[in-house]
Write an enzyme that holds these catalytic residues in place. Structure first.
Site, short mmCIF file in Angstrom:
data_model
loop_
_atom_site.label_atom_id
_atom_site.label_comp_id
_atom_site.label_asym_id
_atom_site.label_seq_id
_atom_site.Cartn_x
_atom_site.Cartn_y
_atom_site.Cartn_z
N ASN A 210 49.66 38.43 46.73
CA ASN A 210 50.04 39.72 47.32
C ASN A 210 50.84 39.48 48.60
O ASN A 210 51.05 38.34 49.00
CB ASN A 210 48.79 40.57 47.57
N PRO A 305 35.06 37.00 42.45
CA PRO A 305 33.87 37.46 43.16
C PRO A 305 34.27 38.21 44.43
O PRO A 305 35.32 37.92 45.01
CB PRO A 305 33.14 36.16 43.52
N ASP A 306 33.46 39.18 44.84
CA ASP A 306 33.72 39.89 46.10
C ASP A 306 33.02 39.12 47.22
O ASP A 306 31.79 39.16 47.36
CB ASP A 306 33.20 41.33 46.01
N ILE A 307 33.82 38.42 48.01
CA ILE A 307 33.27 37.52 49.04
C ILE A 307 32.50 38.31 50.09
O ILE A 307 31.38 37.97 50.47
CB ILE A 307 34.42 36.72 49.71
N PHE A 323 38.12 45.04 55.82
CA PHE A 323 39.41 45.70 56.05
C PHE A 323 39.85 46.27 54.71
O PHE A 323 39.86 45.53 53.71
CB PHE A 323 40.46 44.71 56.56
O1 C5P Z 1 40.20 44.45 47.98
P1 C5P Z 1 39.33 45.43 48.71
O2 C5P Z 1 40.05 46.67 49.08
O3 C5P Z 1 38.00 45.67 48.03
O4 C5P Z 1 39.02 44.72 50.10
C1 C5P Z 1 38.15 45.30 51.05
C2 C5P Z 1 37.46 44.19 51.82
O5 C5P Z 1 36.76 43.33 50.93
C3 C5P Z 1 38.38 43.31 52.61
O6 C5P Z 1 37.72 43.08 53.84
C4 C5P Z 1 38.48 42.03 51.81
O7 C5P Z 1 38.64 40.90 52.66
C5 C5P Z 1 37.15 41.98 51.11
N1 C5P Z 1 37.22 41.36 49.77
C6 C5P Z 1 36.54 40.18 49.51
N2 C5P Z 1 36.58 39.63 48.25
C7 C5P Z 1 37.27 40.22 47.25
C8 C5P Z 1 37.97 41.41 47.50
C9 C5P Z 1 37.93 41.95 48.78
O8 C5P Z 1 35.93 39.63 50.42
N3 C5P Z 1 37.28 39.67 46.07
#
Ligand code: C5P
Length: 397
Positions: A210, A305-307, A323
């Site tokens: 991105n 995975p959502d970190i 963010f």
């Molecule tokens: O992509 P998204 O809008 O869900 O991102 C919101 C927050 O989640 C951001 O702070 C981003 O760093 C975090 N995030 C993450 N892992 C992901 C997607 C997003 O940590 N796979």
């Protein structure tokens, strides 16, 4: 407004070719609103003229310890008391040696001895002189005495050598100086910041990613470090230098970012997730370059995975900040993410319009937490980062 606005800075210049950079540095200081008085050694005047420095600092240059006229106006003791900080840039090997021995055989060395303002030195010299045991010992002593030593950087030197000894560039010096005046609201705190995009490979030469530039995340890391935190910056691929006082861990993919975050997060009190993590990765990654064909190409993506959510669900999570970059329904989407990811706060910002979001130097955001919402006016990302860090540190306390 810069934290240097109204600050009284003595800029000491000693004899070295890097003295030419001081013209730009003095200009940057005055533009930041600092009051600058330049003090030059005789050797410095061989490299850059007092007239030039007078023009950029708006004041006559001080250069003589025994100048009756100067003593009548602002003598060396008055000048030493006037200063909020003394910056010697470039600091030559000889000047550093004189500093260590408490010499006072010219105006600048006398000032350094007579002031109780913070002393900052930016060494600049040939790499052999820098690595010489005498200089090493002097530098160790300077640090022990609480002097802030900035740099030097490594690279090609004016003499043709390659190695350590280049004076830091003016913007880096300015950051060091700003950090000295920043209240240490996060002293004793460990902060983990993620920044930049991730790259999800498809084959050895292609990837999905991105437009994130990393600017907001790097500004957050810099502001946390300036506030006295120990900062680890887990960064996707960006074209930015690690901010002063941070430890950078470079990653490419979301899985690498997750592994680095989980490795570092345990001892952190604050997790700031500014990274634009790719939501998906390719199910299969080819070992060799995919060859072009005439038919459509079907690629399967699987969710990453959502970190941030994983950090927030740890048994003893740090304070978690997300963010949310959105193109529409910004606030509603951010509120939903605050709940689903179970995080403490989320910073919502609109992307896809000029002067805001990805790759821009400015940003307009709303900070959302369980307690309420606060909209910030448009401002530079660096300024916004300082305001957000102040806010987070109050909440941490
Ligand atoms: O992509 P998204 O809008 O869900 O991102 C919101 C927050 O989640 C951001 O702070 C981003 O760093 C975090 N995030 C993450 N892992 C992901 C997607 C997003 O940590 N796979």
């Amino acid at each position: 407004m810069s934290i240097l606005s109204g600050k009284k800075i003595i800029l000491g210049i000693t004899g070295g070719i890097a003295a030419y950079k001081c013209v730009e540095f003095a200009r940057a200081l005055t533009q930041a609103g600092a009051k600058v008085r330049v003090v030059m050694t005789d050797a410095a005047k061989a490299f850059v003229t007092p007239m030039t420095l007078q023009a950029v600092s708006h004041y006559p240059v001080h250069d003589d310890l025994f100048d009756p006229e100067a003593e009548a106006a602002m003598g060396h003791i008055q000048l030493a008391r006037w200063a909020d900080a003394v910056v010697v840039a470039p600091a030559s090997a000889d000047f550093i040696a004189r500093l260590i021995h408490g010499r006072s055989n010219d105006l600048l060395s006398t000032l350094c001895l007579a002031t109780n303002a913070p002393l900052v030195v930016a060494p600049a010299m040939n790499q052999q002189m820098w690595t010489n045991a005498a200089t090493r010992a002097n530098l160790t002593q300077l640090a022990q005495r609480g002097v802030t030593v900035c740099g030097p950087a490594s690279g090609i030197q004016a003499c043709g050598d390659v190695g350590p000894g280049r004076m830091l560039e003016p913007p880096e010096l300015l950051t060091h100086l700003e950090n000295i005046f920043t209240p240490k609201l996060l002293a004793g705190t460990r902060v983990l910041v993620t920044a930049g995009p991730t790259r999800e490979p498809f084959d050895p030469v292609r990837y999905l990613s991105n437009y994130s530039s990393g600017k907001m995340g790097y500004a957050m890391a810099a502001a946390a470090a300036a506030a006295g935190a120990e900062v680890v910056l887990v960064s996707g691929p960006v074209a930015l230098e690690a901010p002063v006082g941070t430890r950078q861990v470079k990653v490419e993919t979301a899985l690498e970012m997750l592994a680095a975050v989980m490795q570092e997060v345990k001892s952190c009190q604050l997790f700031i997730s500014t990274a634009a993590v790719a939501d998906y990765r390719f199910e299969e990654v080819a070992d060799s370059k995919h060859k072009k064909a005439q038919d459509n190409l079907q690629l399967n993506l699987m969710p990453n995975p959502d970190i941030l959510a994983q950090v927030a669900s740890l048994p003893n999570p740090p304070m978690t900040i997300g963010f949310a970059a959105e193109t529409d329904n910004v606030l509603a989407a951010a509120r939903t993410k605050l709940k689903t990811k179970k995080i403490d706060m989320i910073v919502a910002n609109q992307v896809g319009i000029p002067d805001q979001g990805f790759d821009s130097d400015t940003n307009i955001v709303t900070l959302i937490s369980q307690e309420g919402e606060q909209a910030f006016p448009p401002m530079l990302k660096t300024q916004l980062a300082r305001e957000l860090i102040n806010y987070f540190s109050e909440r941490l306390r």
